[in-house]
Design a protein around this motif. Structure first.
Motif, PDB file in Angstrom:
ATOM      1  N   PRO A  45       0.875  -1.304  -0.087  1.00  0.00           N
ATOM      2  CA  PRO A  45       0.014   0.068   0.141  1.00  0.00           C
ATOM      3  C   PRO A  45       0.884   1.502   0.018  1.00  0.00           C
ATOM      4  N   LEU A  46       0.798   2.088  -1.066  1.00  0.00           N
ATOM      5  CA  LEU A  46       1.368   3.381  -1.144  1.00  0.00           C
ATOM      6  C   LEU A  46       0.359   4.503  -0.837  1.00  0.00           C
ATOM      7  N   THR A  47      -0.763   4.331  -0.891  1.00  0.00           N
ATOM      8  CA  THR A  47      -2.024   5.161  -0.743  1.00  0.00           C
ATOM      9  C   THR A  47      -3.001   4.635   0.333  1.00  0.00           C
ATOM     10  N   ALA A  48      -3.889   5.347   0.803  1.00  0.00           N
ATOM     11  CA  ALA A  48      -4.635   5.134   1.898  1.00  0.00           C
ATOM     12  C   ALA A  48      -4.270   4.816   3.258  1.00  0.00           C
ATOM     13  N   ASN A  49      -5.183   4.222   4.093  1.00  0.00           N
ATOM     14  CA  ASN A  49      -4.813   3.907   5.400  1.00  0.00           C
ATOM     15  C   ASN A  49      -3.413   3.249   5.679  1.00  0.00           C
ATOM     16  N   PHE A  50      -3.068   2.134   5.067  1.00  0.00           N
ATOM     17  CA  PHE A  50      -2.114   1.304   5.225  1.00  0.00           C
ATOM     18  C   PHE A  50      -0.694   1.763   4.558  1.00  0.00           C
ATOM     19  N   ALA A  51      -0.870   3.159   4.191  1.00  0.00           N
ATOM     20  CA  ALA A  51       0.350   3.553   3.337  1.00  0.00           C
ATOM     21  C   ALA A  51       1.464   3.762   4.266  1.00  0.00           C
ATOM     22  N   PRO A  52       1.607   4.106   5.279  1.00  0.00           N
ATOM     23  CA  PRO A  52       2.707   4.118   6.597  1.00  0.00           C
ATOM     24  C   PRO A  52       3.320   2.894   6.589  1.00  0.00           C
ATOM     25  N   TRP A  53       2.727   1.845   6.476  1.00  0.00           N
ATOM     26  CA  TRP A  53       3.436   0.473   6.534  1.00  0.00           C
ATOM     27  C   TRP A  53       4.040   0.133   5.005  1.00  0.00           C
ATOM     28  N   GLY A  54       3.109   0.448   3.812  1.00  0.00           N
ATOM     29  CA  GLY A  54       3.718   0.018   2.489  1.00  0.00           C
ATOM     30  C   GLY A  54       4.919   0.943   2.180  1.00  0.00           C
ATOM     31  N   LEU A  55       5.118   2.246   2.633  1.00  0.00           N
ATOM     32  CA  LEU A  55       6.081   2.973   2.260  1.00  0.00           C
ATOM     33  C   LEU A  55       7.547   2.563   2.833  1.00  0.00           C
ATOM     34  N   GLN A  56       7.430   2.063   4.148  1.00  0.00           N
ATOM     35  CA  GLN A  56       8.523   1.379   4.727  1.00  0.00           C
ATOM     36  C   GLN A  56       9.037   0.329   3.948  1.00  0.00           C
ATOM     37  N   VAL A  57       7.952  -0.619   3.883  1.00  0.00           N
ATOM     38  CA  VAL A  57       8.197  -1.831   3.008  1.00  0.00           C
ATOM     39  C   VAL A  57       9.152  -1.502   1.711  1.00  0.00           C
ATOM     40  N   ARG A  58       8.660  -0.488   0.874  1.00  0.00           N
ATOM     41  CA  ARG A  58       9.166  -0.030  -0.304  1.00  0.00           C
ATOM     42  C   ARG A  58      10.580   0.335  -0.050  1.00  0.00           C
TER      43      ARG A  58
END
Length: 412
Positions: A45-58
């Motif tokens: 997830p790079l957008t919406a609620n889970f973006a803080p998690w996904g940006l870290q993954v990326r």
């Protein structure tokens, strides 16, 4: 923003620019690597609620790609080959976007693997595609019990264990701290319901502890009625409301509840920003990283030098880093063949710097020997410099290391 496009970035500076601009594919400096690049997919997830998690993954995956390429690429048979990271946005809980992204990554971009899955609904949708297509898929925070089946062979959890295992560790924490009453706030969706049923089973091993479970819809912002229903509890567990745990913590304080809150495996920086000072000393979370180790500290310093805007290296970033390192090692041994990569992962143990346990898996892809660490959000600078950016005012102090959890075995 187009959720899927191809961009080439060369070197650490361009890699950082790519991450900041939301670009969807890049490879670091290639060093002496030759031959056509090998593509590794990230669906997160790079957008919406889970973006803080996904940006870290990326960012974590990008760091690993950059380091591998700088050292000459993936070596094995013949000359080293550069890695290219191709990223798709699953938009947090949009299963249509996730399926579309998975198919683009695997069919159009022909990536050798896909990693970075956060949401349980996304895990449920993509695991079926991965198993049908025999494509290695790596989950980060997708913990629903039903994602894996006994016939799963291409899907691997990497950070958050199955809900049944997380429930085990919560009960262990309550027993260790001699807690007698626990209020549990869960979200009414795949992860929350899976955790609820798992906690009810795990609680049978601790009959002296009272668990009061409240179920709230995912969009809930006002948790006051549910908190009042807890009554007098000594611990609050809040999981599955992105970013609900900080709200639960703040609203519990407004009601005069002094119980500490165990959170939803969310980013530390998000909680610290959302709750200001109310989280310090009261908010704890379960993580797959071991922040006190030399290995984590060294990796975190490299991460923050490359991505200082992220403030802290969360375990999502660590899992993204681990995913790339695991797949790169497999490629170096068996080549960029999807089925061989999956077989190699199943057959080996991976000691990733900063992880709280070695990564190895059951036949169906559940982690063996998972030992989540509980840490409490602590105000101030960390004991060692370089682990936070200058603007960060917190660090996680470990308060409990879970014993090795029994791998969850799917019913079918």
């Amino acid at each position: 923003m187009n959720r899927f496009r191809l961009i080439t970035a060369v070197g650490a500076v361009a890699l950082l620019i790519a991450a900041l601009s939301g670009s969807s594919a890049y490879g670091g400096a290639s060093g002496t690597a030759q031959g056509s690049p090998i593509k590794i997919g990230v669906l997160t997830p790079l957008t919406a609620n889970f973006a803080p998690w996904g940006l870290q993954v990326r960012a974590g995956a990008a760091l690993a790609v950059n380091e591998i390429n700088r050292s000459g690429g993936v070596k094995g048979r013949g000359q080293g080959r550069r890695l290219n990271l191709v990223v798709a946005d699953d938009q947090s809980v949009n299963t249509t976007a996730a399926v579309d992204g998975f198919r683009r990554l695997t069919q159009q971009e022909n990536v050798v693997s896909v990693g970075g899955i956060i949401g349980s609904s996304i895990g449920l949708a993509t695991t079926r595609l991965a198993e049908e297509g025999k494509i290695p898929l790596f989950l980060v925070k997708s913990g629903n019990n039903e994602i894996l089946t006994q016939s799963s062979r291409y899907t691997f959890r990497t950070c958050l264990p199955a809900a049944a295992m997380v429930a085990q560790s919560v009960v262990q924490l309550a027993v260790r701290r001699e807690i007698r009453s626990v209020g549990v706030m869960i979200a009414d969706y795949a992860w929350g319901q899976s955790f609820k049923s798992s906690l009810e089973d795990a609680a049978k091993s601790a009959p002296n502890i009272r668990f009061n479970v409240q179920v709230a819809p995912v969009p809930t912002q006002n948790f006051t009625p549910y908190l009042r229903a807890f009554g007098d509890v000594s611990l609050i567990v809040a999981t599955g409301h992105p970013p609900g745990a900080p709200l639960v913590l703040a609203q519990a304080g407004q009601l005069g509840l002094k119980a500490p809150v165990v959170g939803a495996d969310g980013p530390w920086s998000l909680t610290a920003k959302s709750t200001t000072t109310s989280a310090f000393g009261r908010y704890s979370d379960f993580k797959c990283m071991a922040t006190a180790t030399k290995q984590y500290k060294a990796l975190a310093k490299r991460y923050l030098r490359t991505f200082p805007q992220n403030e802290f290296m969360e375990d999502d970033a660590l899992a993204g880093y681990a995913y790339v390192k695991i797949v790169a090692e497999a490629i170096s041994k068996v080549g960029p063949n999807r089925q061989r990569i999956a077989a190699y992962v199943h057959a080996n143990t991976f000691n990733i710097p900063g992880y709280a346990w070695p990564l190895r898996w059951t036949a169906w892809g559940e982690m063996i020997g998972a030992r989540p660490q509980y840490a409490i959000l602590t105000k101030g600078a960390p004991p060692e410099s370089g682990l936070n950016t200058a603007s960060t005012t917190f660090w996680p102090r470990v308060i409990f290391k879970s014993p090795a959890l029994t791998p969850y075995r799917p019913q079918s």
